[in-house]
Enzyme design. Structure first.
Site, short mmCIF file in Angstrom:
data_model
loop_
_atom_site.label_atom_id
_atom_site.label_comp_id
_atom_site.label_asym_id
_atom_site.label_seq_id
_atom_site.Cartn_x
_atom_site.Cartn_y
_atom_site.Cartn_z
N LYS A 103 -10.84 -4.61 18.33
CA LYS A 103 -9.45 -4.95 18.60
C LYS A 103 -9.06 -4.69 20.06
O LYS A 103 -7.91 -4.88 20.44
CB LYS A 103 -8.53 -4.14 17.67
CG LYS A 103 -8.65 -4.55 16.18
CD LYS A 103 -7.90 -3.55 15.29
CE LYS A 103 -8.09 -3.84 13.81
NZ LYS A 103 -6.99 -4.64 13.25
N LYS A 133 -13.52 -0.57 14.95
CA LYS A 133 -12.21 -1.25 15.02
C LYS A 133 -11.65 -1.18 16.44
O LYS A 133 -11.06 -2.13 16.94
CB LYS A 133 -11.21 -0.58 14.06
CG LYS A 133 -11.40 -1.00 12.62
CD LYS A 133 -10.40 -0.30 11.71
CE LYS A 133 -10.76 -0.56 10.25
NZ LYS A 133 -10.06 0.29 9.32
N ASN A 192 0.85 -1.20 0.00
CA ASN A 192 0.00 0.00 0.00
C ASN A 192 0.88 1.24 0.00
O ASN A 192 2.11 1.14 -0.06
CB ASN A 192 -0.95 -0.03 1.20
CG ASN A 192 -0.17 -0.13 2.50
OD1 ASN A 192 0.59 0.75 2.85
ND2 ASN A 192 -0.33 -1.26 3.20
N PRO A 203 -2.40 -12.15 10.27
CA PRO A 203 -2.71 -12.02 11.70
C PRO A 203 -3.00 -10.56 12.04
O PRO A 203 -2.45 -9.65 11.42
CB PRO A 203 -1.43 -12.51 12.38
CG PRO A 203 -0.35 -12.39 11.36
CD PRO A 203 -1.01 -12.57 10.02
N ASP A 204 -3.86 -10.36 13.04
CA ASP A 204 -4.15 -9.00 13.50
C ASP A 204 -3.12 -8.66 14.59
O ASP A 204 -3.24 -9.09 15.75
CB ASP A 204 -5.58 -8.94 14.07
CG ASP A 204 -5.94 -7.54 14.50
OD1 ASP A 204 -5.10 -6.62 14.38
OD2 ASP A 204 -7.08 -7.35 14.97
N ASP A 208 -4.08 -6.60 5.10
CA ASP A 208 -5.04 -7.50 5.75
C ASP A 208 -4.94 -8.92 5.19
O ASP A 208 -5.24 -9.89 5.89
CB ASP A 208 -6.47 -6.97 5.58
CG ASP A 208 -6.70 -5.75 6.47
OD1 ASP A 208 -6.23 -5.78 7.62
OD2 ASP A 208 -7.32 -4.77 6.00
#
Ligand code: PMT
Length: 414
Positions: free
Chosen positions: A343, A339, A210, A306-307, A280
């Site tokens: 999270k 979010k 990105n 993975p987050d 993501d």
């Protein structure tokens, strides 16, 4: 702010009509807790008496290189070593030229050469003199050597001209010096910051990534280090210089970023800030050889990464404060708040990445700070300045982290 408490500042005053502004500068520095010693050039003494600045600084003013009485007390080498910062204001065109040449023919310039302290100059002169090629070349030399330049400002000059060359106001000179010193608000704290993009390989020559430049995260790391934190910056591939005092860990993929976050969390972390634009999804498998052109289309299986911040927020022991950034293109606050809750973050800093003037790769940002008490906008400013604001707020949260309990622990997920 209090960054200047117990700091030792030398002020070198040279001969210019603006010398009178130094009285107020000394007052501001001393009020902030700094100790000030003054050196006056011969020219400066034509505009102001040493006695005036002696009264304001609380110490005898130094005027001569070979001053027997001074050598018995604080000679120029002691003075140079004593300083945490050396400010020359007003700095005339002649003084800038002599500094650029490395002259040491009076106490003021000798001290500039002899001190290991950072040198600040606040130029003041006629606008034509400021714009001259000679002064421009001297300024370039001084800037290249790391001299900090404050001003000059534009406006009406004592000689009647209008243009750049006015000495900055005492409050601006004070602010520039104050901002240079660490706040110490994160002294003894361990901070991990993620920054930049991740890069997920498709094959040896292609990847998914990105537009993140890393500027926001690097600015945060710099602000954290300046605030005295033990700062680890875990960053994707970017071309930025590592801020002073920061431990930088370069990674490429989200999986590597997670590994590094785990590794550097082996000892408890006080503050975790996720400003990285983590991909993501990644290709399920990265081809070992370059994928050859085939039919009209190609299908690629992507799997969830993975987050990272989600895992940090559930770690045991958990960082006392976990702050995420949310890159949104619509419904900024609602999406970011969702979010934050999913999270389990204490704070999410939301930015609109559909705008070209803020967000990805710009030098400025405008954000909404969202925590359990609501959403608050922080107006557009430089990323460096925003980073200072965010770090200042995080330091405030850490100060009260004993009382901090995340209120949205239900609904974990991504
Ligand atoms: O780098 P710059 O050019 O200066 O641009 C700055 C920025 C726009 C990248 C930055 O301000 C920003 O918004 N960073 C977060 C980008 C992002 O990934 O947002 P998100 O909404 O997709 O993710 C929310 C949070 O989860 C972020 O803290 C992110 O780091 C984290 N995350 C996301 C996915 C994932 N797999 N793991 C994560 O930890």
């Amino acid at each position: 702010m209090g960054h200047l408490q117990n700091r030792n500042i030398i002020i070198g005053v040279t001969g210019g009509i603006a010398a009178y502004k130094i009285a107020e500068t000394i007052r501001l520095l001393r009020r902030a807790g700094a100790s000030v010693r003054v050196i006056m050039s011969r020219g400066a003494q034509a505009f102001m008496t040493p006695l005036t600045l002696q009264s304001l600084s609380g110490h005898p003013v130094h005027t001569d290189l070979l001053d027997e009485t001074a050598e018995m007390g604080m000679g120029h080498i002691e003075l140079a070593r004593w300083a945490d910062a050396y400010l020359i204001a007003p700095a005339t065109a002649d003084t800038l030229a002599r500094l650029a040449m490395g002259r040491a023919d009076d106490l003021l310039t000798t001290t500039a050469l002899a001190t290991p302290a950072p040198l600040f100059v606040a130029p003041a002169m006629n606008q034509q003199m400021w714009a001259s090629q000679a002064t421009t070349a001297n300024m370039k030399l001084l800037l290249d050597r790391g001299v900090h330049v404050i001003g000059p400002e534009s406006g009406e000059q004592a000689c009647g001209d209008i243009g750049a060359g006015r000495l900055s106001e005492p409050s601006d000179i004070y602010a520039a010096i104050d901002a240079f010193f660490p706040t110490g608000k994160l002294a003894g704290k361990k901070v991990i910051i993620t920054a930049g993009p991740t890069l997920e390989p498709i094959d040896p020559v292609r990847f998914i990534s990105n537009h993140s430049s890393g500027k926001m995260g690097f600015a945060l790391a710099q602000a954290a280090a300046e605030a005295g934190a033990d700062t680890v910056l875990i960053c994707g591939p970017v071309t930025l210089e590592t801020p002073a005092g920061v431990t930088r860990i370069d990674i490429r993929t989200a999986a590597e970023m997670l590994d590094a976050c785990r590794l550097y969390s082996a000892t408890p972390v006080d503050l975790f800030i996720g400003s990285a634009a983590v991909a993501d999804y990644r290709p399920q498998t990265a081809a070992e050889q370059k994928i050859k052109k085939g039919g009209a289309s190609i299908t690629m299986e992507l799997v969830r990464n993975p987050d990272i911040i989600g895992e940090m927020a559930q770690m045991n022991p958990r960082p006392a404060v976990v702050v995420g950034f949310a890159a949104e293109t619509e419904d900024l606050v609602d999406h970011a708040q969702a979010k934050r809750l999913a999270k389990q973050l204490d704070v999410i800093v939301a930015n609109d990445v559909s705008r070209v003037d803020i967000g990805f790769n710009s030098d400025a940002n405008a954000v909404t700070w969202i925590d359990e008490s609501g959403a608050e906008t922080i107006a557009m400013t430089t990323k460096n300045n925003l980073a200072k604001i965010v770090i200042e707020r995080c330091a405030g949260l850490l100060g009260s982290s004993a009382d901090l309990e995340f209120s949205g622990r239900e609904g974990a997920g991504s």
